[in-house]
Design a protein around this motif. Sequence first.
Motif, PDB file in Angstrom:
ATOM      1  N   PRO A 121       0.852  -1.265   0.105  1.00 17.12           N
ATOM      2  CA  PRO A 121       0.090   0.074   0.278  1.00 17.12           C
ATOM      3  C   PRO A 121       0.876   1.190   0.031  1.00 17.12           C
ATOM      4  O   PRO A 121       2.128   1.175   0.360  1.00 17.12           O
ATOM      5  CB  PRO A 121      -0.801  -0.077   1.410  1.00 17.12           C
ATOM      6  CG  PRO A 121      -0.095  -1.190   2.288  1.00 17.12           C
ATOM      7  CD  PRO A 121       0.668  -1.776   1.187  1.00 17.12           C
ATOM      8  N   ARG A 122       0.236   2.294  -0.247  1.00 12.45           N
ATOM      9  CA  ARG A 122       0.925   3.704  -0.596  1.00 12.45           C
ATOM     10  C   ARG A 122       1.687   3.990   0.727  1.00 12.45           C
ATOM     11  O   ARG A 122       3.038   4.325   0.894  1.00 12.45           O
ATOM     12  CB  ARG A 122       0.242   4.611  -0.952  1.00 12.45           C
ATOM     13  CG  ARG A 122       0.961   6.168  -0.987  1.00 12.45           C
ATOM     14  CD  ARG A 122      -0.121   7.182  -0.898  1.00 12.45           C
ATOM     15  NE  ARG A 122       0.354   8.612  -1.281  1.00 12.45           N
ATOM     16  CZ  ARG A 122       1.029   9.364  -0.668  1.00 12.45           C
ATOM     17  NH1 ARG A 122       1.108   8.807   1.056  1.00 12.45           N
ATOM     18  NH2 ARG A 122       1.751  10.398  -0.664  1.00 12.45           N
ATOM     19  N   SER A 123       1.170   3.597   2.029  1.00 14.51           N
ATOM     20  CA  SER A 123       1.705   3.986   3.316  1.00 14.51           C
ATOM     21  C   SER A 123       3.073   3.342   3.420  1.00 14.51           C
ATOM     22  O   SER A 123       4.118   3.913   4.099  1.00 14.51           O
ATOM     23  CB  SER A 123       0.896   3.910   4.458  1.00 14.51           C
ATOM     24  OG  SER A 123       0.390   2.606   4.474  1.00 14.51           O
ATOM     25  N   THR A 124       3.053   1.997   3.170  1.00 13.50           N
ATOM     26  CA  THR A 124       4.220   1.148   3.335  1.00 13.50           C
ATOM     27  C   THR A 124       5.288   1.670   2.285  1.00 13.50           C
ATOM     28  O   THR A 124       6.439   1.787   2.841  1.00 13.50           O
ATOM     29  CB  THR A 124       3.835  -0.045   2.951  1.00 13.50           C
ATOM     30  OG1 THR A 124       2.873  -0.821   3.938  1.00 13.50           O
ATOM     31  CG2 THR A 124       5.242  -1.200   3.040  1.00 13.50           C
ATOM     32  N   LEU A 125       5.069   2.027   1.007  1.00 11.52           N
ATOM     33  CA  LEU A 125       5.985   2.465   0.005  1.00 11.52           C
ATOM     34  C   LEU A 125       6.698   3.790   0.777  1.00 11.52           C
ATOM     35  O   LEU A 125       7.868   3.933   0.529  1.00 11.52           O
ATOM     36  CB  LEU A 125       5.388   2.817  -1.253  1.00 11.52           C
ATOM     37  CG  LEU A 125       4.735   1.692  -2.129  1.00 11.52           C
ATOM     38  CD1 LEU A 125       3.885   2.308  -3.451  1.00 11.52           C
ATOM     39  CD2 LEU A 125       5.639   0.674  -2.275  1.00 11.52           C
ATOM     40  N   ARG A 126       5.672   4.583   1.096  1.00  7.30           N
ATOM     41  CA  ARG A 126       6.314   5.797   1.735  1.00  7.30           C
ATOM     42  C   ARG A 126       7.315   5.698   3.014  1.00  7.30           C
ATOM     43  O   ARG A 126       8.492   6.140   3.123  1.00  7.30           O
ATOM     44  CB  ARG A 126       5.215   6.942   2.328  1.00  7.30           C
ATOM     45  CG  ARG A 126       5.597   8.266   2.995  1.00  7.30           C
ATOM     46  CD  ARG A 126       4.359   8.945   3.119  1.00  7.30           C
ATOM     47  NE  ARG A 126       4.604  10.537   3.484  1.00  7.30           N
ATOM     48  CZ  ARG A 126       4.935  10.879   4.437  1.00  7.30           C
ATOM     49  NH1 ARG A 126       5.229  10.048   5.688  1.00  7.30           N
ATOM     50  NH2 ARG A 126       5.219  12.090   4.791  1.00  7.30           N
ATOM     51  N   SER A 127       6.909   4.736   3.672  1.00  7.59           N
ATOM     52  CA  SER A 127       7.565   4.222   4.969  1.00  7.59           C
ATOM     53  C   SER A 127       8.977   3.757   4.421  1.00  7.59           C
ATOM     54  O   SER A 127      10.143   3.777   5.129  1.00  7.59           O
ATOM     55  CB  SER A 127       6.979   3.434   5.764  1.00  7.59           C
ATOM     56  OG  SER A 127       7.800   2.816   6.891  1.00  7.59           O
ATOM     57  N   ILE A 128       8.852   2.862   3.577  1.00 11.62           N
ATOM     58  CA  ILE A 128      10.201   2.078   3.032  1.00 11.62           C
ATOM     59  C   ILE A 128      11.252   3.356   2.330  1.00 11.62           C
ATOM     60  O   ILE A 128      12.378   3.385   2.814  1.00 11.62           O
ATOM     61  CB  ILE A 128       9.777   1.216   1.818  1.00 11.62           C
ATOM     62  CG1 ILE A 128       9.078   0.213   2.237  1.00 11.62           C
ATOM     63  CG2 ILE A 128      11.238   0.781   0.961  1.00 11.62           C
ATOM     64  CD1 ILE A 128       8.658  -0.950   1.174  1.00 11.62           C
ATOM     65  N   LEU A 129      10.521   4.296   1.742  1.00 14.85           N
ATOM     66  CA  LEU A 129      11.478   5.130   1.197  1.00 14.85           C
ATOM     67  C   LEU A 129      12.218   6.224   2.405  1.00 14.85           C
ATOM     68  O   LEU A 129      13.148   6.607   2.196  1.00 14.85           O
ATOM     69  CB  LEU A 129      10.675   6.372   0.233  1.00 14.85           C
ATOM     70  CG  LEU A 129      10.173   5.718  -1.085  1.00 14.85           C
ATOM     71  CD1 LEU A 129       9.194   6.479  -1.864  1.00 14.85           C
ATOM     72  CD2 LEU A 129      11.387   5.077  -1.964  1.00 14.85           C
ATOM     73  N   LEU A 347      11.315  16.051   7.006  1.00 17.01           N
ATOM     74  CA  LEU A 347      12.723  15.833   7.928  1.00 17.01           C
ATOM     75  C   LEU A 347      12.859  14.098   7.915  1.00 17.01           C
ATOM     76  O   LEU A 347      11.939  13.432   8.546  1.00 17.01           O
ATOM     77  CB  LEU A 347      12.549  16.612   9.164  1.00 17.01           C
ATOM     78  CG  LEU A 347      13.886  16.165  10.127  1.00 17.01           C
ATOM     79  CD1 LEU A 347      15.055  16.762   9.537  1.00 17.01           C
ATOM     80  CD2 LEU A 347      13.482  16.972  11.355  1.00 17.01           C
ATOM     81  N   VAL A 348      14.241  13.886   7.768  1.00 13.33           N
ATOM     82  CA  VAL A 348      14.485  12.312   7.814  1.00 13.33           C
ATOM     83  C   VAL A 348      15.278  12.293   9.099  1.00 13.33           C
ATOM     84  O   VAL A 348      16.247  13.065   9.268  1.00 13.33           O
ATOM     85  CB  VAL A 348      15.375  11.779   6.459  1.00 13.33           C
ATOM     86  CG1 VAL A 348      15.629  10.678   6.715  1.00 13.33           C
ATOM     87  CG2 VAL A 348      14.587  11.949   5.285  1.00 13.33           C
ATOM     88  N   THR A 349      14.958  11.223   9.977  1.00 11.70           N
ATOM     89  CA  THR A 349      15.745  11.040  11.293  1.00 11.70           C
ATOM     90  C   THR A 349      16.683  10.099  10.721  1.00 11.70           C
ATOM     91  O   THR A 349      16.408   8.796  10.590  1.00 11.70           O
ATOM     92  CB  THR A 349      14.797  10.673  12.318  1.00 11.70           C
ATOM     93  OG1 THR A 349      13.631  11.622  12.317  1.00 11.70           O
ATOM     94  CG2 THR A 349      15.373  10.657  13.507  1.00 11.70           C
ATOM     95  N   TYR A 350      18.187  10.447  11.211  1.00 14.19           N
ATOM     96  CA  TYR A 350      19.121   9.516  10.654  1.00 14.19           C
ATOM     97  C   TYR A 350      19.489   8.822  11.679  1.00 14.19           C
ATOM     98  O   TYR A 350      19.507   9.423  12.987  1.00 14.19           O
ATOM     99  CB  TYR A 350      20.387  10.232  10.021  1.00 14.19           C
ATOM    100  CG  TYR A 350      20.098  10.925   8.593  1.00 14.19           C
ATOM    101  CD1 TYR A 350      20.264  10.319   7.490  1.00 14.19           C
ATOM    102  CD2 TYR A 350      19.367  12.133   8.714  1.00 14.19           C
ATOM    103  CE1 TYR A 350      19.898  10.741   6.340  1.00 14.19           C
ATOM    104  CE2 TYR A 350      18.974  12.503   7.404  1.00 14.19           C
ATOM    105  CZ  TYR A 350      19.261  11.897   6.356  1.00 14.19           C
ATOM    106  OH  TYR A 350      19.127  12.332   4.898  1.00 14.19           O
ATOM    107  N   ALA A 351      19.693   7.654  11.855  1.00 14.07           N
ATOM    108  CA  ALA A 351      20.230   6.869  12.940  1.00 14.07           C
ATOM    109  C   ALA A 351      21.372   7.050  13.589  1.00 14.07           C
ATOM    110  O   ALA A 351      22.483   7.431  12.706  1.00 14.07           O
ATOM    111  CB  ALA A 351      19.994   5.366  12.935  1.00 14.07           C
TER     112      ALA A 351
END
Length: 351
Positions: A121-129, A347-351
């Motif tokens: 689903p779209r939400s999963t695609l977004r989470s993967i990216l 904003l991407v949270t980097y580990a």
Amino acid sequence: MENCNSPSDQKSDAVTGAEVERDTEFRVHVFSSSSELVEKLHEKWDSGKEKPYPAMYSSVFGGIILDPAMMVIPIDDHMVHRGHGVFDTSIILNGYLYELDAHLDRFLRSAAKAKISSPFPRSTLRSILVQLTAASRCTEGTLRFWLTSGPGNFLLSPSGCPTSAFYAVVIKDKIYQHREGVKVITSTIPMKSPLFATTKNVNYLPNVLSVMEAEEKGAFASIWVDEEGYIAEGPNVNVAFITHDKELILPFFDKILSGCTAKRLLELAPKLVEQGRLKDVRTANVTVEEAKGSAEMMYVGSTLPLLPIVMWDEKPIGDGLVGELTMALSDLLWDDMVAGPKTHRLLVTYA
């Protein structure tokens, strides 16, 4: 009648050819094991140079890959041998993903037109990216992603493919404002029909040939003109014009790709109208004569985001210099990318 292309004849010809070329024939190496092949793949990336692709996602592998040598896709993926795939690109700047949702929405619209269903689903695609970008630790570059009808066979129909495939890769690159103008030409390569032009698919041979034609003539890229004589687009960018009456005009999107950055420019440009610097902002059919007679001209695209055009078919646009309003629009886009609203910057949270 004997078939001159029978397997036995082909084998005989091959043996004869091999015997004739025995002394000069290139000897092809046969990899004896997977470990030997992996070692060979690593040779390309172990030069000590910084790796340009810090992370990839593959639904075939089911995870994120950090080793560039392993960033591969199956040869029988229908995107590879039939061009049955769609893609899109989002910019990474200062640790933010710009316009990800707009690109993801267009990506799924393209997939629907190409009759490719997503494995997620779209939400999963977004989470993967987002997770992929974080894992890459890349704060400046591009995030490119593909949806294909998947691996399975070498036929035309994807009906024998078990499932569609989703791939994405982070590419380190410098993103900056372009302040120097470029030359363009009118492309002689036929443009795509509306169905394929409005679908961001991987069939980019016309685009490639169009750019190569321009480079051969000492230009940066090209401009397509449709069968009615109206301006269409560049090989992977939209085009925009500023008239002598200070109107910003972009061609209608009905026969060309609806550029996410171009649409964002149309949303931002009214600020210059409010300031009295522009008279109007609109989309319209633009003839070649009107376009070449414009005061200013520019390419608009995700990775640019705006590139001034100062010469077309060896004739200057306006006074042949980068225009003041062109740079004002460039500043609007750049400021939006660097410090725009949260609705357009993730904003991407980097580990």
